[in-house]
Design a protein around this motif. Structure first.
Motif, PDB file in Angstrom:
ATOM      1  N   LYS A  30      42.104  22.035  71.233  1.00  0.00           N
ATOM      2  CA  LYS A  30      41.605  20.655  71.176  1.00  0.00           C
ATOM      3  C   LYS A  30      41.112  20.257  69.781  1.00  0.00           C
ATOM      4  N   SER A  31      41.269  21.158  68.821  1.00  0.00           N
ATOM      5  CA  SER A  31      40.793  20.860  67.471  1.00  0.00           C
ATOM      6  C   SER A  31      41.713  19.848  66.785  1.00  0.00           C
ATOM      7  N   GLU A  32      41.301  19.418  65.629  1.00  0.00           N
ATOM      8  CA  GLU A  32      42.081  18.426  64.874  1.00  0.00           C
ATOM      9  C   GLU A  32      43.504  18.917  64.632  1.00  0.00           C
ATOM     10  N   PHE A  33      43.670  20.204  64.320  1.00  0.00           N
ATOM     11  CA  PHE A  33      44.986  20.735  63.971  1.00  0.00           C
ATOM     12  C   PHE A  33      45.740  21.302  65.163  1.00  0.00           C
ATOM     13  N   GLY A  34      45.029  21.829  66.150  1.00  0.00           N
ATOM     14  CA  GLY A  34      45.714  22.569  67.204  1.00  0.00           C
ATOM     15  C   GLY A  34      46.253  23.880  66.638  1.00  0.00           C
ATOM     16  N   PHE A  35      47.165  24.507  67.352  1.00  0.00           N
ATOM     17  CA  PHE A  35      47.678  25.811  66.913  1.00  0.00           C
ATOM     18  C   PHE A  35      48.667  25.692  65.757  1.00  0.00           C
ATOM     19  N   LEU A  36      48.679  26.694  64.881  1.00  0.00           N
ATOM     20  CA  LEU A  36      49.707  26.799  63.847  1.00  0.00           C
ATOM     21  C   LEU A  36      51.030  27.130  64.527  1.00  0.00           C
ATOM     22  N   GLN A  37      52.093  26.405  64.156  1.00  0.00           N
ATOM     23  CA  GLN A  37      53.393  26.643  64.793  1.00  0.00           C
ATOM     24  C   GLN A  37      54.493  26.752  63.748  1.00  0.00           C
ATOM     25  N   PRO A  38      54.449  27.783  62.899  1.00  0.00           N
ATOM     26  CA  PRO A  38      55.535  27.930  61.926  1.00  0.00           C
ATOM     27  C   PRO A  38      56.853  28.209  62.647  1.00  0.00           C
ATOM     28  N   ASN A  39      57.938  27.782  62.043  1.00  0.00           N
ATOM     29  CA  ASN A  39      59.258  27.984  62.635  1.00  0.00           C
ATOM     30  C   ASN A  39      59.770  29.381  62.265  1.00  0.00           C
ATOM     31  N   VAL A  40      59.190  30.396  62.923  1.00  0.00           N
ATOM     32  CA  VAL A  40      59.585  31.795  62.722  1.00  0.00           C
ATOM     33  C   VAL A  40      59.697  32.436  64.115  1.00  0.00           C
ATOM     34  N   PRO A  41      60.474  33.530  64.239  1.00  0.00           N
ATOM     35  CA  PRO A  41      60.630  34.151  65.563  1.00  0.00           C
ATOM     36  C   PRO A  41      59.316  34.753  66.072  1.00  0.00           C
ATOM     37  N   PHE A  42      58.510  35.285  65.158  1.00  0.00           N
ATOM     38  CA  PHE A  42      57.209  35.852  65.511  1.00  0.00           C
ATOM     39  C   PHE A  42      56.402  35.937  64.220  1.00  0.00           C
ATOM     40  N   ALA A  43      55.108  36.136  64.333  1.00  0.00           N
ATOM     41  CA  ALA A  43      54.277  36.422  63.162  1.00  0.00           C
ATOM     42  C   ALA A  43      53.196  37.409  63.588  1.00  0.00           C
ATOM     43  N   MET A  44      52.699  38.165  62.610  1.00  0.00           N
ATOM     44  CA  MET A  44      51.731  39.209  62.916  1.00  0.00           C
ATOM     45  C   MET A  44      50.431  38.967  62.150  1.00  0.00           C
ATOM     46  N   ASP A  45      49.377  39.619  62.619  1.00  0.00           N
ATOM     47  CA  ASP A  45      48.083  39.608  61.935  1.00  0.00           C
ATOM     48  C   ASP A  45      47.596  41.042  61.867  1.00  0.00           C
ATOM     49  N   ASN A  46      46.719  41.331  60.897  1.00  0.00           N
ATOM     50  CA  ASN A  46      46.102  42.664  60.844  1.00  0.00           C
ATOM     51  C   ASN A  46      44.628  42.540  60.477  1.00  0.00           C
ATOM     52  N   CYS A  47      44.024  41.448  60.936  1.00  0.00           N
ATOM     53  CA  CYS A  47      42.616  41.191  60.662  1.00  0.00           C
ATOM     54  C   CYS A  47      41.750  42.230  61.376  1.00  0.00           C
ATOM     55  N   GLY A  48      40.718  42.682  60.702  1.00  0.00           N
ATOM     56  CA  GLY A  48      39.775  43.614  61.315  1.00  0.00           C
ATOM     57  C   GLY A  48      38.444  42.941  61.598  1.00  0.00           C
ATOM     58  N   MET A  49      37.565  43.682  62.278  1.00  0.00           N
ATOM     59  CA  MET A  49      36.259  43.147  62.657  1.00  0.00           C
ATOM     60  C   MET A  49      35.299  43.042  61.474  1.00  0.00           C
ATOM     61  N   GLY A  50      35.514  43.863  60.434  1.00  0.00           N
ATOM     62  CA  GLY A  50      34.538  43.930  59.353  1.00  0.00           C
ATOM     63  C   GLY A  50      33.268  44.622  59.828  1.00  0.00           C
ATOM     64  N   GLY A  51      32.241  44.577  59.004  1.00  0.00           N
ATOM     65  CA  GLY A  51      30.951  45.135  59.400  1.00  0.00           C
ATOM     66  C   GLY A  51      30.967  46.630  59.616  1.00  0.00           C
ATOM     67  N   ASP A  52      31.906  47.339  58.935  1.00  0.00           N
ATOM     68  CA  ASP A  52      31.965  48.783  59.140  1.00  0.00           C
ATOM     69  C   ASP A  52      31.019  49.504  58.177  1.00  0.00           C
ATOM     70  N   ARG A  53      30.984  50.832  58.276  1.00  0.00           N
ATOM     71  CA  ARG A  53      30.007  51.616  57.526  1.00  0.00           C
ATOM     72  C   ARG A  53      30.527  52.097  56.179  1.00  0.00           C
ATOM     73  N   THR A  54      31.814  51.973  55.952  1.00  0.00           N
ATOM     74  CA  THR A  54      32.398  52.460  54.705  1.00  0.00           C
ATOM     75  C   THR A  54      32.939  51.269  53.929  1.00  0.00           C
ATOM     76  N   VAL A  55      32.503  51.110  52.670  1.00  0.00           N
ATOM     77  CA  VAL A  55      33.025  50.009  51.859  1.00  0.00           C
ATOM     78  C   VAL A  55      34.406  50.405  51.351  1.00  0.00           C
ATOM     79  N   THR A  56      35.411  49.670  51.766  1.00  0.00           N
ATOM     80  CA  THR A  56      36.771  49.907  51.284  1.00  0.00           C
ATOM     81  C   THR A  56      37.241  48.633  50.584  1.00  0.00           C
ATOM     82  N   ALA A  57      38.429  48.695  49.999  1.00  0.00           N
ATOM     83  CA  ALA A  57      39.016  47.495  49.390  1.00  0.00           C
ATOM     84  C   ALA A  57      39.385  46.505  50.491  1.00  0.00           C
TER      85      ALA A  57
END
Length: 324
Positions: A30-57
């Motif tokens: 219901k937001s102003e933009f709604g869902f992103l709908q790129p014209n691709v067969p599929f897309a992936m994400d690899n976002c993590g939760m953050g807030g972990d105990r080890t500082v990495t890049a």
């Protein structure tokens, strides 16, 4: 069993799924933009939760550039570091170090995914969803939204058929796989193959990172594939590399996380730091079915990073969506 002895409610996965369903329905849709709908067969994400105990890049963002340079459509979700930490979240890295607009207009992000296999969506962009502001602007502490944020990427759910999600020390990876299983059953998501990963640096339960680890202890994995959940461990040897001491996966003293991340993207960091990013990218290559062999996926990702193609892809995205 659960390495960490979590004491979570028995219906944690249902609670998470319920809140995510509400956000997909009542917030993003219901937001102003709604869902992103790129014209691709599929897309992936690899976002993590953050807030972990080890500082990495900013490993997941670097891995996403490596994958996109190989033509794997990435719709990377992320946010700035929590306000009290002064660290470098993925949005800080994308905006301040890569020079890419982190909350670009919907159509521009879609075109970037279509043409360059890379899009970035800022979790605090209220044109998509409102919930994230609560934790970053007000709570400044670990919060249920650390789990909900990565799941509620504003990409049209039917396109997110495969993904990696990094899990921190606060929750077992299996709970996230179960939450997606429920969301799939109810028709809110369409995740056919997901990896929920929690890396360890050593045998202490609280050590670790919200991404694949190349340290001795390896990575706890919950895999959701075609409606089945399996749990196992991944070790550096699975990728054909030797285990690394933890000091090689964190920024050296006095080096900013964003600069450290950029040196990895440019292929200029010490070898173990590069191996960490390559192994995390290899998971994306494996999910995208570039090869059924993890070692082969590692080699493909290594070639992309070391040839400069991943850095080149970042520059192309910057040209298309400049910050500022």
């Amino acid at each position: 069993g659960d390495v960490l002895g979590h004491e979570l409610p028995k219906n944690s996965a249902e609670q998470i799924a319920g809140i995510c369903a509400a956000i997909f329905d009542k917030d993003i849709a219901k937001s102003e933009f709604g869902f992103l709908q790129p014209n691709v067969p599929f897309a992936m994400d690899n976002c993590g939760m953050g807030g972990d105990r080890t500082v990495t890049a900013n490993i997941s963002t670097v891995a996403a550039f490596i994958a996109s340079a190989a033509g794997i459509p990435m719709c990377k979700h992320g946010s700035p570091a929590n306000a009290d930490k002064g660290e470098c979240g993925s949005s800080n890295f994308v905006e301040d170090f890569c020079g890419i607009k982190s909350n670009a207009h919907k159509r521009d992000v879609e075109r970037c995914v279509e043409l360059l296999s890379f899009g970035y969506t800022e979790a605090l962009d209220t044109r998509f969803k409102l919930i994230h502001t609560q934790t970053h602007k007000l709570a400044n502490m670990p919060h249920m939204n650390d789990v909900i944020g990565p799941i509620t990427n504003p990409l049209l759910p039917r396109l997110m058929t495969r993904r990696v999600m990094g899990v921190n020390h606060l929750i077992p990876p299996r709970i996230l796989a179960e939450a997606y299983y429920i969301l799939n059953e109810k028709g809110y998501t369409n995740l056919q193959h997901g990896l929920f990963v929690r890396g360890f640096t050593d045998s202490r339960a609280e050590s670790g990172m919200d991404e694949l680890s190349i340290c001795e202890m390896g990575t706890q994995v919950a895999e959701l594939r075609d409606g089945e959940i399996r749990e196992y461990w991944m070790k550096p040897e699975d990728f054909g590399i030797s285990p690394m001491p933890v000091e090689f996966v964190s920024p050296p003293a006095g080096v900013r996380k964003g600069d450290f991340s950029m040196s990895i993207l440019g292929g200029e960091a010490p070898t173990p730091c590069l191996q960490m990013a390559i192994a995390n990218a290899a998971l994306l290559f494996w999910l995208a079915q570039k090869s059924a062999c993890l070692k082969e996926c590692y080699s493909l990702a290594e070639e992309i990073l070391m040839s400069g193609k991943a850095y080149q892809r970042m520059l192309e995205v910057r040209k298309m969506l400049p910050a500022g």
